[in-house]
Design a protein around this motif. Structure first.
Motif, PDB file in Angstrom:
ATOM      1  N   ARG A  14     -37.162  -8.033 -26.133  1.00 30.19           N
ATOM      2  CA  ARG A  14     -36.656  -8.719 -24.940  1.00 30.19           C
ATOM      3  C   ARG A  14     -35.189  -8.360 -24.696  1.00 30.19           C
ATOM      4  NH1 ARG A  14     -39.296 -14.709 -25.932  1.00 30.19           N
ATOM      5  NH2 ARG A  14     -41.441 -13.957 -26.072  1.00 30.19           N
ATOM      6  N   THR A  15     -34.841  -8.164 -23.437  1.00 30.08           N
ATOM      7  CA  THR A  15     -33.470  -7.767 -23.092  1.00 30.08           C
ATOM      8  C   THR A  15     -32.686  -8.851 -22.373  1.00 30.08           C
ATOM      9  OG1 THR A  15     -34.245  -6.739 -21.045  1.00 30.08           O
ATOM     10  CG2 THR A  15     -34.070  -5.312 -23.004  1.00 30.08           C
ATOM     11  N   ASN A  16     -33.306 -10.016 -22.171  1.00 27.71           N
ATOM     12  CA  ASN A  16     -32.614 -11.149 -21.555  1.00 27.71           C
ATOM     13  C   ASN A  16     -32.576 -12.312 -22.532  1.00 27.71           C
ATOM     14  OD1 ASN A  16     -32.151 -10.021 -18.954  1.00 27.71           O
ATOM     15  ND2 ASN A  16     -34.303 -10.334 -18.466  1.00 27.71           N
ATOM     16  N   TYR A  17     -31.431 -13.014 -22.578  1.00 27.42           N
ATOM     17  CA  TYR A  17     -31.280 -14.173 -23.454  1.00 27.42           C
ATOM     18  C   TYR A  17     -30.979 -15.381 -22.593  1.00 27.42           C
ATOM     19  CZ  TYR A  17     -29.604 -17.277 -27.089  1.00 27.42           C
ATOM     20  OH  TYR A  17     -29.446 -18.345 -27.932  1.00 27.42           O
ATOM     21  N   PRO A  18     -31.569 -16.547 -22.776  1.00 28.51           N
ATOM     22  CA  PRO A  18     -32.596 -16.825 -23.760  1.00 28.51           C
ATOM     23  C   PRO A  18     -33.998 -16.420 -23.320  1.00 28.51           C
ATOM     24  CG  PRO A  18     -32.061 -18.842 -22.621  1.00 28.51           C
ATOM     25  CD  PRO A  18     -31.147 -17.774 -22.087  1.00 28.51           C
ATOM     26  N   ASN A  19     -34.190 -16.195 -21.983  1.00 28.71           N
ATOM     27  CA  ASN A  19     -35.521 -15.792 -21.501  1.00 28.71           C
ATOM     28  C   ASN A  19     -35.369 -15.067 -20.174  1.00 28.71           C
ATOM     29  OD1 ASN A  19     -35.468 -17.784 -19.332  1.00 28.71           O
ATOM     30  ND2 ASN A  19     -35.805 -19.310 -20.928  1.00 28.71           N
ATOM     31  N   ASP A  20     -36.490 -14.545 -19.671  1.00 29.26           N
ATOM     32  CA  ASP A  20     -36.449 -13.793 -18.414  1.00 29.26           C
ATOM     33  C   ASP A  20     -36.288 -14.683 -17.188  1.00 29.26           C
ATOM     34  OD1 ASP A  20     -36.710 -11.368 -19.699  1.00 29.26           O
ATOM     35  OD2 ASP A  20     -38.892 -11.333 -19.535  1.00 29.26           O
ATOM     36  N   LYS A  21     -36.692 -15.958 -17.279  1.00 26.19           N
ATOM     37  CA  LYS A  21     -36.623 -16.859 -16.126  1.00 26.19           C
ATOM     38  C   LYS A  21     -35.202 -17.292 -15.803  1.00 26.19           C
ATOM     39  CE  LYS A  21     -41.262 -18.695 -16.561  1.00 26.19           C
ATOM     40  NZ  LYS A  21     -42.095 -19.869 -16.777  1.00 26.19           N
ATOM     41  N   ALA A  22     -34.387 -17.517 -16.841  1.00 27.39           N
ATOM     42  CA  ALA A  22     -33.017 -17.989 -16.626  1.00 27.39           C
ATOM     43  C   ALA A  22     -32.069 -17.279 -17.592  1.00 27.39           C
ATOM     44  CB  ALA A  22     -32.948 -19.500 -16.819  1.00 27.39           C
ATOM     45  N   PRO A  23     -31.921 -15.954 -17.447  1.00 29.30           N
ATOM     46  CA  PRO A  23     -31.070 -15.237 -18.408  1.00 29.30           C
ATOM     47  C   PRO A  23     -29.592 -15.581 -18.248  1.00 29.30           C
ATOM     48  CG  PRO A  23     -31.738 -13.768 -16.643  1.00 29.30           C
ATOM     49  CD  PRO A  23     -32.475 -15.061 -16.429  1.00 29.30           C
ATOM     50  N   THR A  24     -28.947 -15.828 -19.387  1.00 21.32           N
ATOM     51  CA  THR A  24     -27.500 -16.033 -19.382  1.00 21.32           C
ATOM     52  C   THR A  24     -26.791 -14.789 -19.906  1.00 21.32           C
ATOM     53  OG1 THR A  24     -27.600 -17.052 -21.557  1.00 21.32           O
ATOM     54  CG2 THR A  24     -27.644 -18.527 -19.668  1.00 21.32           C
ATOM     55  N   ALA A  25     -27.570 -13.877 -20.526  1.00 18.03           N
ATOM     56  CA  ALA A  25     -26.990 -12.644 -21.045  1.00 18.03           C
ATOM     57  C   ALA A  25     -28.052 -11.547 -21.064  1.00 18.03           C
ATOM     58  CB  ALA A  25     -26.456 -12.852 -22.459  1.00 18.03           C
ATOM     59  N   THR A  26     -27.595 -10.307 -20.982  1.00 19.47           N
ATOM     60  CA  THR A  26     -28.484  -9.152 -21.133  1.00 19.47           C
ATOM     61  C   THR A  26     -27.994  -8.338 -22.320  1.00 19.47           C
ATOM     62  OG1 THR A  26     -27.186  -7.816 -19.601  1.00 19.47           O
ATOM     63  CG2 THR A  26     -29.046  -9.034 -18.674  1.00 19.47           C
ATOM     64  N   GLY A  27     -28.926  -7.748 -23.049  1.00 18.24           N
ATOM     65  CA  GLY A  27     -28.561  -6.977 -24.235  1.00 18.24           C
ATOM     66  C   GLY A  27     -29.776  -6.699 -25.090  1.00 18.24           C
ATOM     67  N   ALA A  28     -29.620  -6.840 -26.416  1.00 20.74           N
ATOM     68  CA  ALA A  28     -30.720  -6.528 -27.325  1.00 20.74           C
ATOM     69  C   ALA A  28     -30.654  -7.379 -28.588  1.00 20.74           C
ATOM     70  CB  ALA A  28     -30.675  -5.055 -27.710  1.00 20.74           C
ATOM     71  N   TRP A  29     -31.840  -7.609 -29.177  1.00 17.56           N
ATOM     72  CA  TRP A  29     -31.965  -8.293 -30.461  1.00 17.56           C
ATOM     73  C   TRP A  29     -31.860  -7.271 -31.584  1.00 17.56           C
ATOM     74  CZ3 TRP A  29     -31.951 -13.359 -31.399  1.00 17.56           C
ATOM     75  CH2 TRP A  29     -32.232 -14.220 -30.347  1.00 17.56           C
ATOM     76  N   ALA A  30     -31.329  -7.692 -32.727  1.00 16.43           N
ATOM     77  CA  ALA A  30     -31.273  -6.836 -33.924  1.00 16.43           C
ATOM     78  C   ALA A  30     -31.319  -7.711 -35.170  1.00 16.43           C
ATOM     79  CB  ALA A  30     -29.989  -6.007 -33.933  1.00 16.43           C
ATOM     80  N   ALA A  31     -31.900  -7.152 -36.214  1.00 24.00           N
ATOM     81  CA  ALA A  31     -31.893  -7.831 -37.515  1.00 24.00           C
ATOM     82  C   ALA A  31     -30.495  -7.715 -38.106  1.00 24.00           C
ATOM     83  CB  ALA A  31     -32.906  -7.191 -38.445  1.00 24.00           C
ATOM     84  N   VAL A  32     -30.046  -8.793 -38.733  1.00 25.89           N
ATOM     85  CA  VAL A  32     -28.745  -8.807 -39.391  1.00 25.89           C
ATOM     86  C   VAL A  32     -29.010  -8.633 -40.893  1.00 25.89           C
ATOM     87  CG1 VAL A  32     -26.638 -10.119 -39.819  1.00 25.89           C
ATOM     88  CG2 VAL A  32     -27.834 -10.357 -37.632  1.00 25.89           C
ATOM     89  N   GLY A  33     -28.942  -7.431 -41.371  1.00 24.06           N
ATOM     90  CA  GLY A  33     -29.206  -7.176 -42.782  1.00 24.06           C
ATOM     91  C   GLY A  33     -30.690  -7.009 -43.056  1.00 24.06           C
ATOM     92  N   PRO A  34     -31.014  -6.792 -44.320  1.00 24.18           N
ATOM     93  CA  PRO A  34     -32.409  -6.562 -44.708  1.00 24.18           C
ATOM     94  C   PRO A  34     -33.207  -7.856 -44.803  1.00 24.18           C
ATOM     95  CG  PRO A  34     -31.018  -6.523 -46.642  1.00 24.18           C
ATOM     96  CD  PRO A  34     -30.098  -6.671 -45.447  1.00 24.18           C
ATOM     97  N   VAL A  35     -34.511  -7.723 -44.957  1.00 20.50           N
ATOM     98  CA  VAL A  35     -35.383  -8.870 -45.198  1.00 20.50           C
ATOM     99  C   VAL A  35     -35.076  -9.411 -46.594  1.00 20.50           C
ATOM    100  CG1 VAL A  35     -37.773  -9.621 -45.505  1.00 20.50           C
ATOM    101  CG2 VAL A  35     -37.212  -7.966 -43.725  1.00 20.50           C
ATOM    102  N   ALA A  36     -34.915 -10.720 -46.705  1.00 23.38           N
ATOM    103  CA  ALA A  36     -34.697 -11.373 -48.001  1.00 23.38           C
ATOM    104  C   ALA A  36     -36.052 -11.855 -48.516  1.00 23.38           C
ATOM    105  CB  ALA A  36     -33.733 -12.535 -47.859  1.00 23.38           C
ATOM    106  N   GLU A  37     -36.482 -11.304 -49.632  1.00 22.90           N
ATOM    107  CA  GLU A  37     -37.772 -11.661 -50.211  1.00 22.90           C
ATOM    108  C   GLU A  37     -37.557 -12.562 -51.419  1.00 22.90           C
ATOM    109  OE1 GLU A  37     -40.196  -7.576 -49.160  1.00 22.90           O
ATOM    110  OE2 GLU A  37     -39.129  -7.713 -51.070  1.00 22.90           O
ATOM    111  N   THR A  38     -38.443 -13.544 -51.597  1.00 26.08           N
ATOM    112  CA  THR A  38     -38.392 -14.429 -52.762  1.00 26.08           C
ATOM    113  C   THR A  38     -39.523 -14.021 -53.699  1.00 26.08           C
ATOM    114  OG1 THR A  38     -37.554 -16.224 -51.391  1.00 26.08           O
ATOM    115  CG2 THR A  38     -38.412 -16.809 -53.572  1.00 26.08           C
TER     116      THR A  38
END
Length: 123
Positions: free
Chosen positions: A17-41
């Motif tokens: 998705r390129t709109n935050y928080p959603n496509d109906k009422a976007p307050t920002a445009t950009g991209a999602w990304a993971a912050v660091g690796p997956v933490a496994e237990t």
């Protein structure tokens, strides 16, 4: 029967998705990304095929882009996606393990999932 998840079997996929928080009422445009690796237990008492079995996995995601109102830089609050196992026939160290095909997503579409080919299997 599904293969149990081992260390390294969990993966994170950022939302497309390129709109935050959603496509109906976007307050920002950009991209999602993971912050660091997956933490496994891991389960410390057992392994499969030389790797520790895992009982949960999580990843933090953020959305970065620009505000639609004024063009200023924007970073969302973090969204933590945690994958927990369902009840399994096989318990590993007293815990239910994650298995091949387990997956969960947040409301934005960010996902943590498991792909495993371990020789240990459970239902």
């Amino acid at each position: 029967m599904k293969a149990v998840a081992r260390a390294g079997d969990a993966a994170a996929t950022a939302s497309g998705r390129t709109n935050y928080p959603n496509d109906k009422a976007p307050t920002a445009t950009g991209a999602w990304a993971a912050v660091g690796p997956v933490a496994e237990t891991p389960v410390t008492v057992a392994g499969a095929d030389g790797k520790r079995v895992i009982r949960s996995a999580s990843c933090t995601f953020t959305f970065t882009g620009t505000l639609t109102s004024n063009g200023n830089a924007f970073t969302s609050p973090p969204s933590v996606v945690t994958l927990s196992p369902g009840t399994r026939t096989l318990k590993v160290g007293g815990s239910d393990p994650l298995v091949d095909g387990d997956e969960t997503s947040d409301s934005f579409g960010n996902t943590v999932s498991v792909t495993s080919t371990a020789s240990w299997r459970t239902s």
